[in-house]
Write a protein that holds these residues in place. Structure first.
Motif: not given
Length: 184
Positions: A121-122, A113, A138-139, A134-135, A115, A141-143
């Motif tokens: 993205t994660v 894993y 939470m796409k 991350s899609d 980032t 939020w992470f972006k």
């Protein structure tokens, strides 16, 4: 000369034979592996099975160790034995890398894993390739938040089977600089 997208390796270490050539770098032998500089600098190296995984800023590659691939006319690869320490570098599909955050890397079993701060993205690298995890819910939020963080620290909780990421923002306090975790 600084070559951020190249790997150099030394002689062998064999504990049973009492051979230690880890401090020998013989220029007469091919002791370097150059990756495509368009992928950015190598940020992290990880061993998986018998291969080496190179996490560059903009790409993740599998480097065959002690073998090479010969491709048939149909596109299928056949592995060949070779005297090269590092063979062919095969990029994983997808335009993802580890940016400049190797501290976000964590692995468990065959999964890794990390980032990609630049793309927000994660990622998970497993036997079936790269997946932007991350899609899944939470796409956005992470972006938004990965780009605001200066330091991204990843870990894996094997009791809960979860990848954890802590986002740190740089803050000025008094005469020094500290990193404070982002409250989520």
């Amino acid at each position: 000369e600084i070559k951020p997208s190249s790997i150099i390796y030394s002689g062998i270490f064999n504990s049973t034979g009492g051979v230690n050539r880890l401090n020998q770098f013989l220029m007469a032998e091919k002791i370097t592996k150059d990756l495509n500089p368009e992928y950015g600098s190598i940020q992290k190296l990880h061993v998986r099975d018998t291969d080496l995984i190179a996490f560059c800023e903009d790409k993740v590659l599998k480097i065959l160790a002690n073998k090479d691939a010969l491709y048939n006319a149909d596109g299928n690869a056949q592995l060949l034995s070779t005297s090269n320490v590092l063979g062919q570098a095969i990029p994983f599909s997808g335009d993802f890398g580890i940016s400049k955050n190797p501290e976000s890397f964590a692995s468990e079993s065959y999964r890794a894993y990390f980032t990609d701060k630049v793309r927000g993205t994660v990622m998970r690298l497993s036997m079936d390739g790269l997946t932007p995890i991350s899609d899944y819910g939470m796409k956005d939020w992470f972006k938004d938040n990965l780009k605001l963080s200066n330091k991204l620290v990843g870990s894996y909780d094997d009791k809960k089977d979860e990848y954890n990421i802590t986002l740190y923002k740089q803050q000025q306090k008094g005469g020094g600089i500290t990193f404070e975790p982002t409250k989520t």
